[in-house]
Design a protein around this motif. Structure first.
Motif: not given
Length: 644
Positions: A236-238, A583-594, A553-554
């Motif tokens: 399932m993805q955004v 369980l598994f998921s794709d995570l992305q750095f949010a804008a403006g963070t690191g 993201l997913t």
């Protein structure tokens, strides 16, 4: 069976050799258990040291595995088809009583289920009549049986099967050729073995090489094909996934593997013994880990010896490095028979910068000393909370990413835990979780480091543990704590622990991490279950992330309950190797963070908005002061070890 079976010493019985073999499956190593012993007045007297065991494996001829010509398993050797679930509870091949007495070849008298025996009875019983006549007249067909068509049943003949068939096999006395395939102790069935029986011949030799006992022959059931892979799970993805393609993203997976020491018939009586065997389950466990292709993999119930011998070597070949920590308790029997947690990461994407280990037993002992409890109170408190659970964390440097910069550094913290499992100890789980979150505050908040926290929390979404992690606070009026207060059977121990938990923050348990659940964020709620057994169905496993740094993201939704029921009563079974689902998921750095490395001003600003009245000091929330950081750095709870 002919063989040398010497008598024992005076007062003891003859020597005997007990042999146990696992159900043979393609690609699954068979390691026989062979014990030579004498029976005497004091029980079994074993003597292994002075003898040498010689092994010889033989492959049998191709033969029908069920005497029912219309059997659905006649040409299929899939473990799914041969599970006792598919065979309606039948765990063994069964043999016709009459055929056993007539000593007919096994392939004419053995059936895979009682249903197959009943379905074939009308034609099968002709064999009994014809074999009896054949022996009395001396006539026979090419395979030792007369053609059934010459003696048809008369109308009105009895068609009820005889009493239930025996659950053992009469050895095939035919002169068919058996081919030697190995002289090693252990044997791993090959594709050419599928559908055929194996024999193991064991001879026991004296120190001078002369035969002491044997040969002892043990025959297996037909070899099954390799375990099939579990069905692939859709993602399932955004909706705006394409727009998010520019940021760094990583796949995170968490999995309770079910340690071998817990995978017993007593715990899972609905699962075939051979499907609980580690050599069988590890094929799909490792296959799932490879196919999910996670960048960071969090594992629970990882047995120490299996991590060293199988998981780390196999996953290292796939490009992973790892960190393992076993529970505080001693091994259950042999060395390595204790479970723990492991974190694996792709060495092409991360470099290990630091690693930390947390033993909740150490937390308990330190807290008992700091609280100034009396001797009796200290014993009561420690008896309640010493459960041997642990947590682990790694600080990973993201490779190929510029250091520093406007997004901070390039470090991320990945943490893993397995909380106490007993359902009647919600206070202990809450205490462990609170200790874990305080520990992670000290690791991540001072440098605004992105955090991912995964594991088996042994707590449902309605629990105090879940409320604490997801909302940062849980009050003393939560049902978990209210029930403990009302339960007289828990007595002084639970009341003491409750008072310890609620003593600091105005009758609340709180923490400062802004954590979100990947599944609840994506799906609106947690999965209905991540643990699926006959006795329990519920969600216990979670992927948490620091909401200021990551966005999911997913996620991979869990299979539907009716889909799982196609291959077994529950998990584990011949298809699914654990009682938990990955369980598994794709995570992305949010804008403006690191990654961590810069100051924590942005995060503290959000904390002050989320927590009214939060000042610059700790006060139970926020970034620790320098003095508190120094104290925490010197604490034995924060065990820092060198990079390997």
């Amino acid at each position: 069976m002919a063989g040398n079976n010497p008598t024992g010493q005076s007062g003891l019985g003859p020597w005997m050799l007990n042999v146990r073999l696992d159900r043979p499956v393609e690609g699954c190593l068979i390691n026989p258990h062979a014990v030579l012993y004498q029976k005497g007045e004091k029980g079994q007297q074993r003597d292994k040291e002075r003898f040498t065991y010689c092994f010889r494996w033989l492959r049998g001829p191709e033969r029908p595995v069920c005497a029912n010509a219309s059997c659905p398993r006649a040409q299929s050797f899939s473990p799914i088809q041969w599970s006792k679930f598919a065979r309606k509870g039948c765990s063994f091949l069964i043999q016709c009583v009459v055929c056993a007495k007539l000593r007919l070849p096994r392939h004419h008298s053995v059936f895979c289920t009682l249903q197959c025996f009943q379905d074939a009875w009308k034609s099968h019983k002709r064999i009994h009549q014809q074999m009896g006549r054949n022996r009395s007249t001396g006539g026979s067909s090419a395979d030792g049986l007369q053609d059934a068509s010459i003696d048809p049943l008369q109308d009105g003949e009895e068609e009820t099967p005889p009493p239930p068939p025996l659950d053992y096999l009469t050895a095939d006395t035919s002169e068919d050729e058996w081919q030697e395939v190995s002289t090693d102790r252990a044997y791993c069935p090959e594709p050419s073995d599928i559908g055929r029986c194996l024999k193991l011949e064991i001879r026991v030799l004296n120190p001078d090489g002369t035969l002491f006992f044997g040969p002892r022959l043990t025959e297996t059931e037909p070899v099954l094909s390799a375990p099939p892979p579990p069905p692939q799970r859709p993602l399932m993805q955004v909706k705006n996934l394409a727009a998010a393609a520019g940021g760094l993203k990583f796949r995170i997976a968490t999995y309770n593997m079910l340690a071998e020491i817990y995978a017993t018939q007593a715990m899972y009586p609905y699962c075939d013994h051979w499907a609980l065997n580690w050599n069988y389950r590890k094929i799909n466990l490792l296959r799932e880990m490879r196919e999910v292709a996670a960048d960071v993999l969090f594992l629970q119930e990882v047995q120490a010896d299996h991590y060293e011998q199988h998981i780390l070597p196999e996953m290292s070949e796939e490009g992973y490095d790892g960190l393992y920590k076993h529970k505080t308790r001693e091994s259950m029997g042999a060395v390595g028979k204790v479970d723990g947690c492991a974190i694996l990461w792709r060495r092409g994407k991360f470099r290990l910068a630091d690693k930390y280990l947390l033993e909740f037993n150490d937390c308990a002992r330190r807290q008992a000393s700091e609280l100034g409890l009396s001797h009796d109170q200290k014993n009561i408190f420690l008896t309640r909370v010493l459960k041997d659970n642990i947590a682990q964390a790694v600080v990973l440097e993201v490779l190929g990413r510029p250091r520093g910069g406007r997004h901070g550094g390039n470090m991320v913290c990945m943490a893993n835990t397995h909380l106490y499992s007993h359902p009647e100890y919600p206070d202990v789980k809450l205490w462990q979780c609170h200790q874990l979150l305080q520990w992670l505050e000290g690791l991540t908040l001072p440098t605004n480091m992105p955090l991912v926290l995964c594991g088996d929390f042994n707590s449902e979404p309605s629990s105090a543990v879940y409320e604490l992690v997801s909302t940062q606070v849980v009050g003393g009026d939560h049902p978990d704590l209210q029930l403990l207060q009302q339960a007289a059977s828990n007595g002084e121990a639970t009341e003491l622990l409750r008072s310890v938990l609620l003593s600091d923050h105005h009758h609340q348990v709180a923490h400062s991490l802004l954590l979100k659940s990947a599944y609840a964020t994506m799906l609106g709620d947690e999965p209905r279950f991540t643990n699926f057994t006959v006795g329990y169905v519920g969600a216990l496993d979670y992927i948490w992330f620091s909401g200021m740094h990551w966005r999911p993201l997913t996620v991979a939704p869990i299979p539907e309950e009716h889909d799982l029921a196609l291959t077994g009563d529950a998990l584990p079974n011949a298809l699914y190797p654990s009682d938990h689902l990955m369980l598994f998921s794709d995570l992305q750095f949010a804008a403006g963070t690191g990654g961590g490395g810069a100051g924590g001003g942005g995060l503290m600003g959000e904390l002050r908005k989320a927590v009214p009245g939060l000042g610059g000091g700790l006060g139970g929330f926020g970034t620790p002061t320098k003095q508190q950081q120094q104290q925490q750095g010197a604490s034995p709870l924060l065990t820092r070890k060198g990079v390997r």
